[in-house]
Motif scaffolding. Structure first.
Motif, PDB file in Angstrom:
ATOM      1  N   ASP A 140      23.041   8.059 -15.321  1.00 48.64           N
ATOM      2  CA  ASP A 140      24.023   6.982 -15.136  1.00 48.64           C
ATOM      3  C   ASP A 140      24.090   6.535 -13.679  1.00 48.64           C
ATOM      4  O   ASP A 140      24.751   5.543 -13.355  1.00 48.64           O
ATOM      5  CB  ASP A 140      25.415   7.438 -15.574  1.00 48.64           C
ATOM      6  N   ALA A 141      23.397   7.253 -12.791  1.00 48.89           N
ATOM      7  CA  ALA A 141      23.446   6.945 -11.359  1.00 48.89           C
ATOM      8  C   ALA A 141      22.558   5.764 -10.988  1.00 48.89           C
ATOM      9  O   ALA A 141      22.565   5.313  -9.851  1.00 48.89           O
ATOM     10  CB  ALA A 141      23.045   8.163 -10.547  1.00 48.89           C
ATOM     11  N   ILE A 142      21.768   5.252 -11.910  1.00 46.49           N
ATOM     12  CA  ILE A 142      20.821   4.149 -11.718  1.00 46.49           C
ATOM     13  C   ILE A 142      19.646   4.587 -10.850  1.00 46.49           C
ATOM     14  O   ILE A 142      18.529   4.738 -11.328  1.00 46.49           O
ATOM     15  CB  ILE A 142      21.461   2.881 -11.124  1.00 46.49           C
ATOM     16  N   CYS A 143      19.884   4.802  -9.557  1.00 43.88           N
ATOM     17  CA  CYS A 143      18.817   5.203  -8.645  1.00 43.88           C
ATOM     18  C   CYS A 143      18.908   6.691  -8.348  1.00 43.88           C
ATOM     19  O   CYS A 143      19.971   7.189  -7.966  1.00 43.88           O
ATOM     20  CB  CYS A 143      18.892   4.399  -7.351  1.00 43.88           C
ATOM     21  N   VAL A 144      17.803   7.398  -8.530  1.00 45.93           N
ATOM     22  CA  VAL A 144      17.762   8.849  -8.361  1.00 45.93           C
ATOM     23  C   VAL A 144      16.769   9.198  -7.256  1.00 45.93           C
ATOM     24  O   VAL A 144      15.686   8.604  -7.168  1.00 45.93           O
ATOM     25  CB  VAL A 144      17.347   9.532  -9.681  1.00 45.93           C
ATOM     26  N   SER A 145      17.118  10.160  -6.428  1.00 44.94           N
ATOM     27  CA  SER A 145      16.270  10.553  -5.302  1.00 44.94           C
ATOM     28  C   SER A 145      14.961  11.165  -5.794  1.00 44.94           C
ATOM     29  O   SER A 145      14.946  11.986  -6.720  1.00 44.94           O
ATOM     30  CB  SER A 145      17.005  11.556  -4.416  1.00 44.94           C
ATOM     31  N   THR A 146      13.870  10.769  -5.145  1.00 46.45           N
ATOM     32  CA  THR A 146      12.564  11.329  -5.487  1.00 46.45           C
ATOM     33  C   THR A 146      12.395  12.742  -4.931  1.00 46.45           C
ATOM     34  O   THR A 146      11.392  13.404  -5.222  1.00 46.45           O
ATOM     35  CB  THR A 146      11.440  10.435  -4.933  1.00 46.45           C
ATOM     36  N   ALA A 147      13.375  13.209  -4.153  1.00 48.99           N
ATOM     37  CA  ALA A 147      13.312  14.565  -3.607  1.00 48.99           C
ATOM     38  C   ALA A 147      13.635  15.604  -4.675  1.00 48.99           C
ATOM     39  O   ALA A 147      13.302  16.780  -4.523  1.00 48.99           O
ATOM     40  CB  ALA A 147      14.276  14.706  -2.428  1.00 48.99           C
ATOM     41  N   GLY A 148      14.305  15.190  -5.761  1.00 51.90           N
ATOM     42  CA  GLY A 148      14.652  16.106  -6.839  1.00 51.90           C
ATOM     43  C   GLY A 148      13.949  15.725  -8.128  1.00 51.90           C
ATOM     44  O   GLY A 148      12.929  15.042  -8.129  1.00 51.90           O
ATOM     45  N   GLU A 149      14.524  16.140  -9.251  1.00 52.51           N
ATOM     46  CA  GLU A 149      13.955  15.806 -10.548  1.00 52.51           C
ATOM     47  C   GLU A 149      14.328  14.372 -10.920  1.00 52.51           C
ATOM     48  O   GLU A 149      15.478  13.975 -10.790  1.00 52.51           O
ATOM     49  CB  GLU A 149      14.460  16.774 -11.621  1.00 52.51           C
ATOM     50  N   TYR A 150      13.356  13.613 -11.401  1.00 50.17           N
ATOM     51  CA  TYR A 150      13.616  12.227 -11.780  1.00 50.17           C
ATOM     52  C   TYR A 150      12.578  11.768 -12.787  1.00 50.17           C
ATOM     53  O   TYR A 150      11.526  12.393 -12.963  1.00 50.17           O
ATOM     54  CB  TYR A 150      13.587  11.308 -10.549  1.00 50.17           C
TER      55      TYR A 150
END
Length: 245
Positions: A140-150
């Motif tokens: 639901d966050a729309i944009c997710v950091s590529t540093a974690g799971e995505y």
């Protein structure tokens, strides 16, 4: 009867051999990166040429014909196959509100999105994920950091580039990195030499939005219902191009 059975088994063995060949000889290529066949696939059906360089030439965007996918093989575009994935991820969920559990938004590319507000199709202003983030419809966050799971929902690479310039002196060395973000209508028109209709940058995967350039200034418009913007003809047409979602 026995001969027919032998032929059937030989055919099955041949199919398995072909599948194993493609699996062992295909690589998991990255989007918008030059491959050994001198093309850079930007999604499952479109690509740039490389001309022997490590970076793709973005002057002309090429498209595989309908039913074919961009691959790392010499033929470039091969017929879509369940046993061989395209070089650059899936685009089937691009712009699909239903890809998100609560229909909050739709990913238009790796880093762009539009809100859905519970509707079937996204509407309104296009949003951009910050650097280091991707649009992930599983969140639901729309944009997710590529540093974690995505999860990359829409594997379309925006038409952005990054260049690094190094300046040396006798005592210091400075590295300056610059990146090109999605362009505004005026920035799109600044790259053109004449008035007319031009695609947005990055390209709209729905082929609905376009830029009207006049006197080096631009305004963004949308094609009428049931029509699509054709990059080749630079006009809205009733025929949906094969590269449109």
């Amino acid at each position: 009867m026995a001969l027919r059975g032998i032929k059937k088994w030989l055919f099955l063995i041949l199919q398995v051999t072909v599948c194993i060949y493609f699996f062992l000889n295909s690589t998991s290529a990255e989007c918008n990166v030059c491959q050994e066949n001198q093309v850079a696939c930007i999604n499952s059906t479109s690509f740039y040429l490389c001309f022997g360089d490590s970076n793709p030439n973005m002057d002309v965007l090429y498209h595989c014909k309908e039913g074919f996918e961009c691959t790392e093989f010499n033929a470039i575009c091969l017929q879509a196959s369940a046993t061989r994935a395209p070089s650059c991820g899936s685009t089937s969920l691009c712009g699909q509100c239903t890809a998100q559990a609560n229909a909050l938004f739709a990913c238009l590319s790796r880093t762009t999105f539009q809100m859905c507000y519970g509707a079937v199709r996204p509407t309104g202003q296009v949003g951009y994920c910050p650097s280091g983030f991707v649009c992930d419809a599983t969140s639901d966050a729309i944009c997710v950091s590529t540093a974690g799971e995505y999860t990359v929902t829409c594997d379309v690479v925006d038409s952005s580039t990054e260049t690094t310039t190094t300046t040396s002196t006798s005592t210091t060395q400075t590295t300056i990195a610059t990146s090109t973000i999605p362009l505004t209508p005026n920035e799109v028109c600044a790259q053109q030499t004449r008035s007319g209709l031009y695609p947005t940058m990055p390209n709209d995967p729905f082929c609905k939005r376009y830029i009207h350039c006049r006197n080096m200034r631009g305004v963004e418009y949308s094609c009428a219902p049931n029509t699509y913007f054709s990059i080749e003809s630079k006009a809205c047409t009733i025929d949906q191009p094969a590269y449109c979602t």
